[in-house]
Design a protein around this motif. Structure first.
Motif, PDB file in Angstrom:
ATOM      1  N   SER A  17      16.441 -47.737   6.947  1.00 29.15           N
ATOM      2  CA  SER A  17      15.750 -48.706   7.785  1.00 29.15           C
ATOM      3  C   SER A  17      16.242 -48.481   9.219  1.00 29.15           C
ATOM      4  O   SER A  17      17.431 -48.267   9.415  1.00 29.15           O
ATOM      5  CB  SER A  17      16.093 -50.125   7.334  1.00 29.15           C
ATOM      6  OG  SER A  17      15.413 -51.084   8.089  1.00 29.15           O
ATOM      7  N   GLU A  38      10.262 -48.389   7.345  1.00 30.71           N
ATOM      8  CA  GLU A  38       9.236 -49.296   7.859  1.00 30.71           C
ATOM      9  C   GLU A  38       8.306 -48.580   8.828  1.00 30.71           C
ATOM     10  O   GLU A  38       7.086 -48.788   8.813  1.00 30.71           O
ATOM     11  CB  GLU A  38       9.885 -50.504   8.551  1.00 30.71           C
ATOM     12  CG  GLU A  38      10.705 -51.385   7.622  1.00 30.71           C
ATOM     13  CD  GLU A  38      12.171 -50.978   7.514  1.00 30.71           C
ATOM     14  OE1 GLU A  38      12.497 -49.775   7.655  1.00 30.71           O
ATOM     15  OE2 GLU A  38      13.001 -51.869   7.289  1.00 30.71           O
ATOM     16  N   LEU A  72      13.566 -53.918   5.782  1.00 30.34           N
ATOM     17  CA  LEU A  72      14.080 -53.834   4.422  1.00 30.34           C
ATOM     18  C   LEU A  72      15.591 -54.052   4.408  1.00 30.34           C
ATOM     19  O   LEU A  72      16.319 -53.399   5.154  1.00 30.34           O
ATOM     20  CB  LEU A  72      13.763 -52.463   3.817  1.00 30.34           C
ATOM     21  CG  LEU A  72      12.271 -52.120   3.708  1.00 30.34           C
ATOM     22  CD1 LEU A  72      12.102 -50.688   3.204  1.00 30.34           C
ATOM     23  CD2 LEU A  72      11.552 -53.103   2.801  1.00 30.34           C
ATOM     24  N   PRO A 123       6.112 -55.917  -1.126  1.00 29.80           N
ATOM     25  CA  PRO A 123       7.590 -55.863  -1.177  1.00 29.80           C
ATOM     26  C   PRO A 123       8.053 -55.802  -2.620  1.00 29.80           C
ATOM     27  O   PRO A 123       7.405 -56.348  -3.503  1.00 29.80           O
ATOM     28  CB  PRO A 123       8.035 -57.143  -0.491  1.00 29.80           C
ATOM     29  CG  PRO A 123       6.828 -58.017  -0.394  1.00 29.80           C
ATOM     30  CD  PRO A 123       5.613 -57.174  -0.605  1.00 29.80           C
TER      31      PRO A 123
END
Length: 176
Positions: free
Chosen positions: A138, A142, A156, A175
């Motif tokens: 991360s 994303e 995340l 998710p």
């Protein structure tokens, strides 16, 4: 604040120099809370509609902090092409001499495109009903999702994930 709106800031913080040699600095800030986050909907490049009331207050607090102290000055104010980033920069810019905000979609989006292409290669390597696991980092994960799908996912947490489903060239995310 200590300066009028649009009044140039010519002062440079002492911390900007090490010894006698001037240094170049780049400060990265994250945009304030966005409307799409508040509504808990996907906020991609086409759907982002700017800052929430809290996001505006967050940006104003940063601007006011920079008005009150000489810790920050700038020669350039840049924002990604997302409305939430542009609005954050527009709120903060007066504390930096009222510089115009340069919106540069390539600031974030070009990287997202490259990262999204990497995810696209994974999908291309799978059979129609294939499945894959990709472990990454991360905010790279994303950004890759945004680059491939145009959809923004929440940051995340460690050990968390997002499911991408491709069906006939259309992507949905969920998710995990």
């Amino acid at each position: 604040g200590a300066h009028g709106a649009g009044e140039p800031r010519h002062d440079r913080p002492v911390a900007a120099e090490l010894g006698s040699a001037p240094v170049t600095r780049l400060v990265l800030i994250r945009h304030g809370e966005s409307n799409v986050t508040l509504r808990r909907v996907i906020g991609g490049p086409l759907t982002c509609d700017g800052l929430s009331p809290l996001g505006l207050k967050q940006s104003e607090r940063l601007r006011d902090r920079w008005w009150a102290t000489p810790e920050m000055s700038a020669d350039l104010v840049l924002a990604s092409g997302y409305r939430r980033a542009i609005e954050t920069a527009e709120v903060v810019a007066p504390a930096l001499g009222g510089l115009p905000v340069v919106a540069d979609p390539g600031f974030v989006e070009a990287e997202q495109t490259r990262l999204g292409a990497a995810l696209g290669r994974i999908f291309a390597a799978l059979p129609d009903d294939g499945r894959a696991l990709a472990v990454g980092h991360s905010p790279t994960n994303e950004a890759a999702v945004a680059g491939l799908t145009g959809q923004t996912v929440e940051p995340l947490a460690k050990g968390a994930g997002v499911l991408l489903i491709e069906d006939g060239g259309r992507f949905t995310t969920r998710p995990l």
